[in-house]
Structures are given as C-alpha cells and as structure tokens.
Write a protein that holds these residues in place. Structure first.
Motif, mmCIF file in Angstrom:
data_model
loop_
_atom_site.group_PDB
_atom_site.id
_atom_site.type_symbol
_atom_site.label_atom_id
_atom_site.label_comp_id
_atom_site.label_asym_id
_atom_site.label_seq_id
_atom_site.Cartn_x
_atom_site.Cartn_y
_atom_site.Cartn_z
ATOM 1 N N VAL A 113 -45.466 -62.612 60.985
ATOM 2 C CA VAL A 113 -45.145 -63.485 59.854
ATOM 3 C C VAL A 113 -43.842 -64.223 60.140
ATOM 4 O O VAL A 113 -43.725 -65.426 59.877
ATOM 5 N N ASP A 131 -47.515 -65.880 50.381
ATOM 6 C CA ASP A 131 -46.560 -64.793 50.492
ATOM 7 C C ASP A 131 -46.746 -64.150 51.865
ATOM 8 O O ASP A 131 -47.651 -64.514 52.624
ATOM 9 N N ASP A 132 -45.893 -63.213 52.194
ATOM 10 C CA ASP A 132 -45.951 -62.596 53.521
ATOM 11 C C ASP A 132 -47.293 -61.931 53.790
ATOM 12 O O ASP A 132 -47.803 -61.966 54.910
ATOM 13 N N ASP A 133 -47.882 -61.320 52.773
ATOM 14 C CA ASP A 133 -49.175 -60.649 52.960
ATOM 15 C C ASP A 133 -50.288 -61.643 53.293
ATOM 16 O O ASP A 133 -51.129 -61.379 54.156
ATOM 17 N N ASP A 136 -49.767 -62.806 56.824
ATOM 18 C CA ASP A 136 -50.145 -61.730 57.737
ATOM 19 C C ASP A 136 -51.663 -61.634 57.865
ATOM 20 O O ASP A 136 -52.188 -61.473 58.966
ATOM 21 N N LYS A 137 -52.377 -61.756 56.756
ATOM 22 C CA LYS A 137 -53.847 -61.720 56.809
ATOM 23 C C LYS A 137 -54.383 -62.882 57.625
ATOM 24 O O LYS A 137 -55.290 -62.716 58.443
ATOM 25 N N ASN A 140 -53.830 -62.121 61.250
ATOM 26 C CA ASN A 140 -54.772 -61.084 61.701
ATOM 27 C C ASN A 140 -56.165 -61.659 61.911
ATOM 28 O O ASN A 140 -56.854 -61.293 62.873
#
Length: 149
Positions: A113, A131-133, A136-137, A140
C-alpha cells in the motif's frame, strides 16, 4: 471602427485553420484513454505481425522507431497474456481510478500500500474512497493475476 475591421466574436480568427485543427486535436486527446504498456505491447505486436505479412511491399517496411517502441513495451510489460491484460484493466477499473492512476498502477505493479501511495498519491487524497484495505485488496488481486499468468 468600420464594419470590415470589426471581428465577429463567434469566429475565431487566430492565424489560419491550423489553429482550429489543433483545438480539435486537443479535444480528442483529452477524451483519449491511457494505455498500460502491456496493452500497447499487444497492439504493436498485432501490427508487427500484419506488417511482416506485407513485408514484400517496400512501402510497408518496419521502421526502427516502431521496432524500438515494440521492444520497449515488451520489456516493461508486467503482463504478457492477453487474458491477464484484460483482467488487470477490469480489476483496476472497479476501483474508480482515473485513467492515469490505472495505468501507473498497472505498469509499475506496486507490492505494498505504501508503494502504491508513493507512486500515485492521489489514490489516498482527501475525499477519495480508497482506504488502505481497499488498496491492499486491489494489489492482492493484481498479484494473483501475475502469479497465475
């Protein structure tokens, strides 16, 4: 001021019609889609194959610039498989990125991220939904495509 000297504001008289051609070109340019290196590679590879088939005709010789461009995008393309290229654009398109953001992330393939935000700070800009999540997804998902390519 005489009637002949008075200019109609509706008519843009700057130079000649080349000015208008430039305006039209710029308008089209602003609507153009950015392409990732892997997409450009697929396009140039297809054109290269067409040119090779017609190579008997001296007018269809492949230029050095074309060959160098093809070498460049092939070298720096992170995805080679046409299906993977399509999947990358589809995945990145889900995140409401601008064309530029999409292409930078697709070309550079950040792994974290922090790398993604350093490369494209606007994905974390105030008012954006990333957002960071979510970032990140997204990363990935891209890593999975690369892994199974």
């Amino acid at each position: 001021m005489s009637g002949e000297e008075e200019e109609n504001a509706a008519e843009l008289k700057i130079g000649d019609e080349k000015w208008w051609d430039l305006v039209l070109w710029w308008a089209e340019f602003l609507k153009a889609k950015c392409l990732m290196n892997c997409e450009v590679s697929l396009i140039l590879e297809h054109k290269f194959e067409q040119l090779q088939q017609m190579s008997d005709d001296p007018r269809n010789q492949i230029s050095q610039v074309f060959e160098k461009s093809l070498q460049y995008v092939k070298r720096f393309s992170r995805y080679k498989n046409p299906d993977a290229v399509k999947q990358v654009r589809e995945i990145l398109s889900r995140y409401q990125l601008t064309e530029f953001e999409l292409c930078v992330l697709g070309n550079l393939c950040p792994e974290t991220v922090e790398e993604a935000i350093a490369m494209v700070p606007s994905i974390k800009a105030k008012g954006r939904v990333h957002d960071d999540d979510a970032i990140d997804k997204m990363l990935n998902d891209l890593a999975l495509i690369k892994k199974f390519e």
